[in-house]
Structures are given as structure tokens and as C-alpha cells.
Motif scaffolding. Structure first.
Motif, short mmCIF file in Angstrom:
data_model
loop_
_atom_site.label_atom_id
_atom_site.label_comp_id
_atom_site.label_asym_id
_atom_site.label_seq_id
_atom_site.Cartn_x
_atom_site.Cartn_y
_atom_site.Cartn_z
N GLN A 47 0.83 -1.20 0.00
CA GLN A 47 0.00 0.00 0.00
C GLN A 47 0.87 1.26 0.00
O GLN A 47 0.59 2.21 -0.74
CB GLN A 47 -0.91 0.01 1.22
CG GLN A 47 -1.96 -1.08 1.25
CD GLN A 47 -2.78 -1.04 2.53
OE1 GLN A 47 -3.00 0.02 3.09
NE2 GLN A 47 -3.22 -2.21 2.99
N TYR A 48 1.90 1.26 0.84
CA TYR A 48 2.79 2.43 0.91
C TYR A 48 3.44 2.69 -0.45
O TYR A 48 3.50 3.84 -0.91
CB TYR A 48 3.90 2.21 1.94
CG TYR A 48 3.44 1.99 3.36
CD1 TYR A 48 2.16 2.36 3.77
CD2 TYR A 48 4.28 1.39 4.30
CE1 TYR A 48 1.74 2.16 5.08
CE2 TYR A 48 3.87 1.19 5.61
CZ TYR A 48 2.60 1.56 6.00
OH TYR A 48 2.19 1.36 7.29
N PHE A 49 3.90 1.63 -1.07
CA PHE A 49 4.61 1.77 -2.35
C PHE A 49 3.67 2.27 -3.44
O PHE A 49 3.98 3.23 -4.15
CB PHE A 49 5.22 0.41 -2.75
CG PHE A 49 6.00 0.46 -4.04
CD1 PHE A 49 7.35 0.76 -4.03
CD2 PHE A 49 5.38 0.21 -5.26
CE1 PHE A 49 8.08 0.81 -5.22
CE2 PHE A 49 6.09 0.26 -6.44
CZ PHE A 49 7.45 0.56 -6.42
N LEU A 54 1.55 6.38 -7.01
CA LEU A 54 0.44 7.09 -7.64
C LEU A 54 0.50 8.58 -7.33
O LEU A 54 0.24 9.42 -8.19
CB LEU A 54 -0.89 6.51 -7.16
CG LEU A 54 -1.25 5.12 -7.68
CD1 LEU A 54 -2.53 4.61 -7.01
CD2 LEU A 54 -1.42 5.12 -9.19
N GLY A 55 0.84 8.90 -6.08
CA GLY A 55 0.94 10.30 -5.70
C GLY A 55 2.04 11.02 -6.46
O GLY A 55 1.89 12.19 -6.83
N ALA A 56 3.14 10.32 -6.71
CA ALA A 56 4.28 10.94 -7.38
C ALA A 56 4.07 11.12 -8.88
O ALA A 56 4.82 11.87 -9.52
CB ALA A 56 5.55 10.11 -7.14
N THR A 57 3.08 10.44 -9.45
CA THR A 57 2.81 10.64 -10.87
C THR A 57 2.25 12.04 -11.08
O THR A 57 1.50 12.55 -10.24
CB THR A 57 1.80 9.60 -11.40
OG1 THR A 57 0.59 9.68 -10.63
CG2 THR A 57 2.37 8.20 -11.32
N GLY A 83 0.64 8.91 0.17
CA GLY A 83 0.23 9.29 -1.17
C GLY A 83 0.11 10.79 -1.34
O GLY A 83 0.50 11.35 -2.38
N MET A 84 -0.40 11.47 -0.31
CA MET A 84 -0.54 12.92 -0.38
C MET A 84 0.81 13.63 -0.23
O MET A 84 1.02 14.69 -0.80
CB MET A 84 -1.52 13.41 0.69
CG MET A 84 -2.97 13.04 0.40
SD MET A 84 -3.52 13.68 -1.21
CE MET A 84 -5.16 12.97 -1.32
N ALA A 118 4.54 7.31 5.33
CA ALA A 118 3.37 6.43 5.43
C ALA A 118 3.56 5.46 6.60
O ALA A 118 2.65 5.26 7.42
CB ALA A 118 3.18 5.65 4.13
N TRP A 119 4.75 4.89 6.68
CA TRP A 119 5.06 3.95 7.77
C TRP A 119 5.03 4.67 9.13
O TRP A 119 4.42 4.18 10.09
CB TRP A 119 6.43 3.33 7.53
CG TRP A 119 6.87 2.39 8.63
CD1 TRP A 119 6.43 1.12 8.85
CD2 TRP A 119 7.81 2.69 9.66
NE1 TRP A 119 7.05 0.59 9.96
CE2 TRP A 119 7.91 1.53 10.48
CE3 TRP A 119 8.60 3.79 9.97
CZ2 TRP A 119 8.76 1.47 11.58
CZ3 TRP A 119 9.44 3.74 11.07
CH2 TRP A 119 9.52 2.59 11.86
N ILE A 120 5.66 5.84 9.18
CA ILE A 120 5.69 6.61 10.43
C ILE A 120 4.27 7.00 10.85
O ILE A 120 3.90 6.91 12.03
CB ILE A 120 6.57 7.88 10.27
CG1 ILE A 120 8.04 7.48 10.09
CG2 ILE A 120 6.41 8.81 11.47
CD1 ILE A 120 8.96 8.65 9.77
#
Length: 342
Positions: A47-49, A54-57, A83-84, A118-120
Motif C-alpha cells: 500500500q505504501y509503495f 500514484l501520488g508521485a505521478t 500518497g498525499m 506512510a510507515w511513520i
């Protein structure tokens, strides 16, 4: 008058680049949407990846997909934040037009930071007992039958019963392409920018001419043209104009360098606004060499263009929490890198 024309020409060139790039990204996003839904199911690191990717696109479409996945319970709270963090909104297209190499570096950095944060965020959410998406209702992801766009029947119907919207877009694209290739608008020499614009404009004309009436109406006209295009032009025009006036009539460079921390703080505060456009002033300042990479990165971490708007309609609580996390992350990263001289 000549200076205004140069600003206008620059803004038009950027707007066309953004428009065509958004069409291309939207085209492939719609094609791959179903696969992404099945791909994203899995562990949190997947999910993080995926959410960060997707966010970086470029553009807001990746962020919109993340929101859709989030309200369907496919993304954790941290993955949504990641993602944000990685999202730069429509400004990403402008950055690609102005400084492509540094823009790609920025996107890559945001992608990595998205995964880390995301993990943090999930760890912090667990400690604070933050439950994600409590107010969200499941929404149906909208898709479009693009696989029929290149069929002979659709192509014939597109031109036998051509709509005025398709006509306007095709004529606009052809006129811009002629102006670009003849040197009336855009770069005067055939450098990488002129070649890229020419190729993208040609692709854009092909997309407009080949897609179905539904895709043209709902995706290109109703979404990109009516919601994004005029904003991109106006923000680009006035951002270029303001920076130009500041450099010419006011010692903007000296002021910014003397108050860089305040500039960073202003940048991340403005980045809270869920709108593509305000961030462009800092994009233009970076392009002019007025602010360092750390300020641009801090602003990019916090801002997400229109990406947050769909989530606001589902849950204000989650939207505010995500913005708060991103604000803290963005300011912290920006200040650390600025102190390090980045």
C-alpha cells in the motif's frame, strides 16, 4: 506591451504542455484503474509503495485514485498520508516544463518520503488510536471504455458527427502546433523543449481525435478543460508576471534570501489550500533561482493540488488530520534540509 506578450506566450506554452500531459496521464490512468484496484490489495508496504507511486505521478489523478482506494478501505491511514506527501498536483506538469531534471529529482524524493512517512504515520496513528475513514461511504470508481477508442467505427463516428468541443480542441491543437513549428510561439530553436512540446501536442491531437464521445466530454472537457485549464493559465500568467515584476522593480531576490525561513513558512501554509495554483508562485521562484530546493520540497510535501478535494466531501476529519501530518512533515524536512544547505 512586449513584456506582457512574453508572459502570455510563456503561460500559453505551459498551459498547453500541462493540458496534453494531463490528457495522456488520464488516458493511461483510466486504462489501468481496474488492475490497480486488484494490485493494491495486500500488505501495508505494498500500500505504501503503490499510494506513493500514484501520488508521485504528475497531476491529481493519482491522488484521486488514492482517495478512491482509501474510501474503499484498500489503503491505511498512513498509506493515504504517504500518497498525499508524494503528490504535487498540476504544478508537477509545470515543473516538468520549466526544470525537468530537477522536477524528476523532486518526484523521486517525494516518492521515497511518501513511503517513509506512510510507515511513520501508521505507527503514530496506532499510538494515538486514530481510526481511518470513519465517515467515508464506498464510492464506485468511474471508468471509461477506452479500449473502443481506436476502433474504426468510433473514429468514423467522431468525424462524421463531430461535436463543437472536439472541433475547438482539434483546431486549437493544430493552430498551436503550427505556431510552435514555425517559431511564432514557444522556443525559437529546436531544442529538447520544442521537440517535446511538438511530440506532446501531436499526441494530444491524436487523443482528442480518437477517444470516444464519452471520454472527450467527461474526462477531457468537463474535467481537464473546465476545471483545470483556465486555472493553470491564470496562475501561470500571474505567477510569471509577479516574479518578473519583483525581479525588475523590487529587489525580490535580496528580500527572499534575507527571510528564507519566513518564505518557507509561508510556502507550507499556502500549501494547505486544497487548490492547484497558489503553489506555482514558489515553482516560479525556484525556476528563477530565488529559493532553494528545500523550500520547494517542503511546499510540495504539504500541497497536493486538488487531490484532497474528493476526500473532503467524504470526511473532513480525515482530511484535516492528513493535512496536519503533512504540514509537520513538510516543515520539518524543509527546515532540516535548509540548515544543511540544500
Amino acid at each position: 506591451m512586449g513584456e506582457i506578450w512574453q508572459v502570455f506566450e510563456h503561460a500559453v506554452t505551459i498551459t498547453v504542455f500541462v493540458f496534453v500531459a494531463m490528457m495522456v496521464v488520464d488516458y493511461f490512468n483510466v486504462l489501468s484503474e481496474g488492475r490497480l484496484s486488484s494490485l493494491i490489495r495486500g500488505g501495508v508496504w505494498r500500500q505504501y509503495f503503490i499510494s506513493s507511486f500514484l501520488g508521485a505521478t504528475p497531476g491529481c489523478f493519482g491522488a484521486f485514485l488514492n482517495v478512491s482506494f482509501y474510501v474503499h478501505g484498500l489503503l491505511s491511514f498512513g498509506a493515504m498520508i504517504g500518497g498525499m506527501v508524494a503528490t504535487s498536483g498540476d504544478e508537477s506538469f509545470v515543473m516538468l516544463a520549466l526544470f525537468p531534471k530537477k522536477a524528476l529529482l523532486l518526484f523521486g524524493t517525494l516518492f521515497v518520503l511518501g513511503i517513509v512517512f506512510a510507515w511513520i504515520s501508521d505507527k503514530i496513528a496506532a499510538l494515538l488510536k486514530i481510526k481511518s475513514c470513519q465517515e467515508c461511504n464506498l464510492q464506485i470508481v468511474h471508468t471509461s471504455p477506452l479500449d473502443q477508442s481506436l476502433s474504426e467505427q468510433v473514429l468514423v463516428q467522431n468525424f462524421l458527427r463531430i461535436s463543437w468541443k472536439r472541433t475547438v480542441l482539434l483546431l486549437g491543437g493544430i493552430i498551436f502546433l503550427i505556431g510552435l513549428t514555425t517559431g511564432i510561439i514557444g522556443p525559437p530553436t529546436w531544442n529538447w523543449e520544442k521537440i517535446t512540446l511538438t511530440v506532446l501536442t501531436t499526441i494530444g491531437i491524436a487523443i482528442v481525435g480518437s477517444v470516444s464521445r464519452h471520454h472527450l466530454q467527461e474526462h477531457i472537457w468537463a474535467h481537464i478543460v473546465k476545471r483545470h485549464l483556465w486555472r493553470v493559465f491564470l496562475w501561470s500568467f500571474f505567477a510569471i508576471l509577479i516574479v518578473g515584476i519583483g525581479l525588475k522593480y523590487w529587489d525580490l531576490e535580496a528580500f527572499v534570501k534575507a527571510h528564507m525561513v519566513w518564505v518557507m513558512l509561508i510556502a507550507v501554509v499556502i500549501a494547505i489550500i486544497p487548490e492547484s495554483g497558489p503553489h506555482l508562485i514558489f515553482v516560479m521562484m525556484f525556476a528563477q533561482g530565488l529559493i532553494p530546493f528545500s523550500v520547494l520540497l517542503a511546499s510540495s510535501i504539504v500541497q497536493d493540488g486538488h487531490g484532497m478535494l474528493p476526500l473532503l466531501s467524504y470526511t473532513v476529519r480525515d482530511s484535516v488530520l492528513i493535512k496536519a501530518f503533512n504540514f509537520i512533515f513538510g516543515l520539518a524536512v524543509g527546515l532540516i534540509l535548509y540548515v544543511l544547505g540544500v
